[in-house]
Design a protein around this motif. Structure first.
Motif, PDB file in Angstrom:
ATOM      1  N   THR A 156      -8.383   7.832  -5.528  1.00  0.00           N
ATOM      2  CA  THR A 156      -6.439   7.901  -5.213  1.00  0.00           C
ATOM      3  C   THR A 156      -5.790   7.388  -3.757  1.00  0.00           C
ATOM      4  O   THR A 156      -4.994   6.533  -3.810  1.00  0.00           O
ATOM      5  CB  THR A 156      -5.705   9.081  -5.750  1.00  0.00           C
ATOM      6  N   SER A 183      -1.225   4.841  -7.335  1.00  0.00           N
ATOM      7  CA  SER A 183      -2.300   5.445  -7.297  1.00  0.00           C
ATOM      8  C   SER A 183      -3.003   5.838  -7.876  1.00  0.00           C
ATOM      9  O   SER A 183      -3.844   5.399  -8.965  1.00  0.00           O
ATOM     10  CB  SER A 183      -2.486   5.324  -5.983  1.00  0.00           C
ATOM     11  N   LYS A 184      -2.299   7.348  -8.482  1.00  0.00           N
ATOM     12  CA  LYS A 184      -3.320   8.162  -9.510  1.00  0.00           C
ATOM     13  C   LYS A 184      -3.189   7.830 -10.416  1.00  0.00           C
ATOM     14  O   LYS A 184      -3.540   7.498 -11.421  1.00  0.00           O
ATOM     15  CB  LYS A 184      -1.481   9.488  -9.149  1.00  0.00           C
ATOM     16  N   TYR A 212       1.399  -1.075  -0.003  1.00  0.00           N
ATOM     17  CA  TYR A 212      -0.128   0.443   0.222  1.00  0.00           C
ATOM     18  C   TYR A 212       0.527   1.208   0.024  1.00  0.00           C
ATOM     19  O   TYR A 212       0.707   2.619  -0.527  1.00  0.00           O
ATOM     20  CB  TYR A 212      -1.028  -0.423   1.141  1.00  0.00           C
ATOM     21  N   TYR A 232     -10.173   0.546 -11.654  1.00  0.00           N
ATOM     22  CA  TYR A 232      -8.635   1.029 -10.258  1.00  0.00           C
ATOM     23  C   TYR A 232      -8.752  -0.206  -9.972  1.00  0.00           C
ATOM     24  O   TYR A 232      -7.988  -0.175  -9.051  1.00  0.00           O
ATOM     25  CB  TYR A 232      -9.230   2.369  -9.913  1.00  0.00           C
ATOM     26  N   VAL A 284       2.306   1.701  -3.273  1.00  0.00           N
ATOM     27  CA  VAL A 284       1.629   2.000  -4.204  1.00  0.00           C
ATOM     28  C   VAL A 284       0.951   3.572  -4.408  1.00  0.00           C
ATOM     29  O   VAL A 284       1.291   4.749  -5.694  1.00  0.00           O
ATOM     30  CB  VAL A 284       0.863   1.348  -4.161  1.00  0.00           C
ATOM     31  N   LEU A 285       1.104   4.181  -3.198  1.00  0.00           N
ATOM     32  CA  LEU A 285       0.860   6.044  -2.890  1.00  0.00           C
ATOM     33  C   LEU A 285       1.911   6.020  -3.135  1.00  0.00           C
ATOM     34  O   LEU A 285       2.148   7.404  -4.321  1.00  0.00           O
ATOM     35  CB  LEU A 285       0.506   5.765  -1.502  1.00  0.00           C
ATOM     36  N   LYS A 291      -5.418   5.461 -11.626  1.00  0.00           N
ATOM     37  CA  LYS A 291      -7.046   6.588 -11.573  1.00  0.00           C
ATOM     38  C   LYS A 291      -6.892   7.306 -12.828  1.00  0.00           C
ATOM     39  O   LYS A 291      -8.362   6.856 -13.785  1.00  0.00           O
ATOM     40  CB  LYS A 291      -7.355   7.387 -10.456  1.00  0.00           C
ATOM     41  N   TRP A 342       0.475  12.286  -3.362  1.00  0.00           N
ATOM     42  CA  TRP A 342      -0.150  11.197  -4.436  1.00  0.00           C
ATOM     43  C   TRP A 342      -0.871  11.811  -5.121  1.00  0.00           C
ATOM     44  O   TRP A 342      -0.654  10.457  -5.603  1.00  0.00           O
ATOM     45  CB  TRP A 342      -0.923  10.103  -2.816  1.00  0.00           C
ATOM     46  N   LEU A 388      -5.136  -2.026  -9.295  1.00  0.00           N
ATOM     47  CA  LEU A 388      -4.905  -2.001  -7.507  1.00  0.00           C
ATOM     48  C   LEU A 388      -4.232  -3.806  -7.771  1.00  0.00           C
ATOM     49  O   LEU A 388      -4.324  -4.547  -7.025  1.00  0.00           O
ATOM     50  CB  LEU A 388      -5.258  -1.529  -7.149  1.00  0.00           C
ATOM     51  N   PRO A 443      -5.608   3.365  -1.164  1.00  0.00           N
ATOM     52  CA  PRO A 443      -4.723   2.140  -0.438  1.00  0.00           C
ATOM     53  C   PRO A 443      -4.230   2.594   1.248  1.00  0.00           C
ATOM     54  O   PRO A 443      -4.176   2.122   1.924  1.00  0.00           O
ATOM     55  CB  PRO A 443      -3.234   2.483  -1.748  1.00  0.00           C
TER      56      PRO A 443
END
Length: 423
Positions: free
Chosen positions: A330, A86-87, A77, A107, A80-81, A90, A321, A111, A333
């Motif tokens: 976003t 994460s962005k 997590y 998304y 990903v951030l 999205k 993020w 993920l 996570p």
């Protein structure tokens, strides 16, 4: 900043893994106390020297892998951030459609796929261990098939849950946690209702119990316990595992009494009846509904704490993020990380409650069947068959055991026999 956090996590994870390895492989003792050596609770009385060796090895490796997976999930997590994935997930969804009902599933797919790929080595290691020690008998292709079924079921359910959750976060900025909790009641009840007839058959073949005489005896116990069942289902699990299991599941018209074929193949009928009496004890004592109530209570606290913390976390790191607000997908996570940490912190309490319920079910079963020999035999065979440790280290018990240890269960049976009035 990103590089520094990454290195700190790697160093912290490595130190944690080293300490857990030392604890499980060098410091922890898997033996039974002297007071119980030579009794039915002592594995040396019912396991061969080789079985004892394999049991200890398998228990140590399995526990080590399980403990590693917890911070490993947190690291995913953070990765990903921190690295902008994460962005990117999205943005990919927005490239397909600007509609939230499209962006969220896309998304979730990205993920989940990333998480599955990163965690696959641990899953494969876990499967390899169970194959090596004779627990898992499933072909790799069938195992991968089950993995894919789980993946897509999770995608479908998670897309709905997360889609609704983020709609509530956007719609009710200060009360989304309460609205989300209110929806959990019908959702969990619905899942309990459809699980036995919709989801479980996707993995396994269910049929009527082939041993009709045994089925009649089990239904006799069900009738005595006022369980509305007219058949016993048998699951063909011998192609997947050597482990044994039985359960009573579902609510309303979808209630089912289920036996794995490995259980009927490896246990005597009186031992099977004890196991089934235990499972019926859960039903009679409303443990299923107790679990539901417990889940709702814990989720209420969890959602509220997440509400209190998520806003502060996004205010501090959201710009890095690419998250515009708490309701931005976003931030998912970060929300999942909060839930995972809270679940880990709460797990000793939840497991202690579960162990208490399991011990009550054991007591119900022994009172219903009044067959201590069958109870002892079933527990000893379960231990041998699954290579379970009889007396696990304290950390393993508190963080991983939802059942009493086999030593505790066998001691309880011995105490019951000693307390029983002589004829």
């Amino acid at each position: 900043m990103r590089k520094r956090v990454t290195w700190w996590f790697i160093l912290g994870f490595s130190a944690y893994a080293l300490l857990m390895g030392l604890y499980l492989f060098y410091w922890a003792d898997f033996g039974v106390p002297k007071a119980y050596q030579g009794t039915a609770a002592d594995p040396a009385t019912f396991m061969s020297e080789r079985q004892l060796e394999l049991s200890e090895e398998y228990s140590r490796y399995r526990s080590f892998l399980s403990f590693l997976s917890i911070p490993f999930e947190w690291g995913i997590y953070l990765l990903v951030l921190g690295f902008g994935l994460s962005k990117m997930f999205k943005s990919f969804g927005e490239g397909i459609s600007k509609k939230g009902f499209v962006i969220v599933p896309v998304y979730i797919v990205l993920l989940s796929a990333f998480t599955w790929i990163v965690t696959f080595p641990l899953k494969f290691w876990s499967r390899s261990l169970s194959v090596k020690y004779g627990i898992n008998t499933q072909a790799f292709s069938d195992w991968m098939k089950d993995e894919m079924i789980s993946f897509w079921i999770e995608i479908g359910l998670t897309s709905i849950i997360i889609g609704v959750l983020y709609f509530l976060i956007k719609r009710f900025e200060k009360r989304w946690w309460l609205a989300a909790w209110g929806l959990m009641v019908p959702y969990l009840a619905f899942m309990m209702y459809i699980q036995p007839v919709v989801i479980d058959p996707l993995y396994n073949d269910f049929s009527s119990l082939s041993d009709k005489e045994l089925e009649e005896q089990i239904l006799g116990l069900a009738n005595e316990a006022n369980i509305p069942a007219d058949r016993v289902f048998e699951v063909n699990m011998s192609e997947k595992t050597n482990a044994m299991n039985a359960y009573v599941t579902g609510i309303g018209s979808n209630l089912r009494i289920v036996l794995w074929d490995t259980t009927t193949n490896k246990l005597q009928d009186d031992e099977v009846l004890f196991i089934m009496a235990h499972e019926m004890g859960h039903y009679v004592m409303n443990h299923l509904y107790g679990n539901l109530a417990g889940a709702l209570i814990m989720s209420l606290f969890g959602l509220y704490i997440a509400y209190r913390l998520l806003g502060k976390i996004v205010a501090k790191w959201g710009d890095a993020w690419g998250a515009t607000s708490v309701s931005d997908i976003t931030t998912l996570p970060a929300l999942l990380l909060l839930f995972s940490i809270m679940s880990f912190i709460a797990s000793p309490v939840e497991l202690a409650i579960s162990r208490h319920a399991e011990m009550n079910a054991d007591q119900y079963a022994i009172e219903m069947t009044d067959d201590v020999d069958a109870a002892v035999g079933s527990f000893q065979k379960l231990t041998i068959n699954s290579l379970n440790e009889v007396n696990p280290p304290i950390l393993v018990k508190f963080f991983k055991y939802g059942h009493p240890t086999m030593m505790e269960r066998l001691i309880m049976l011995n105490q019951y026999e000693n307390d029983a009035p002589s004829e």
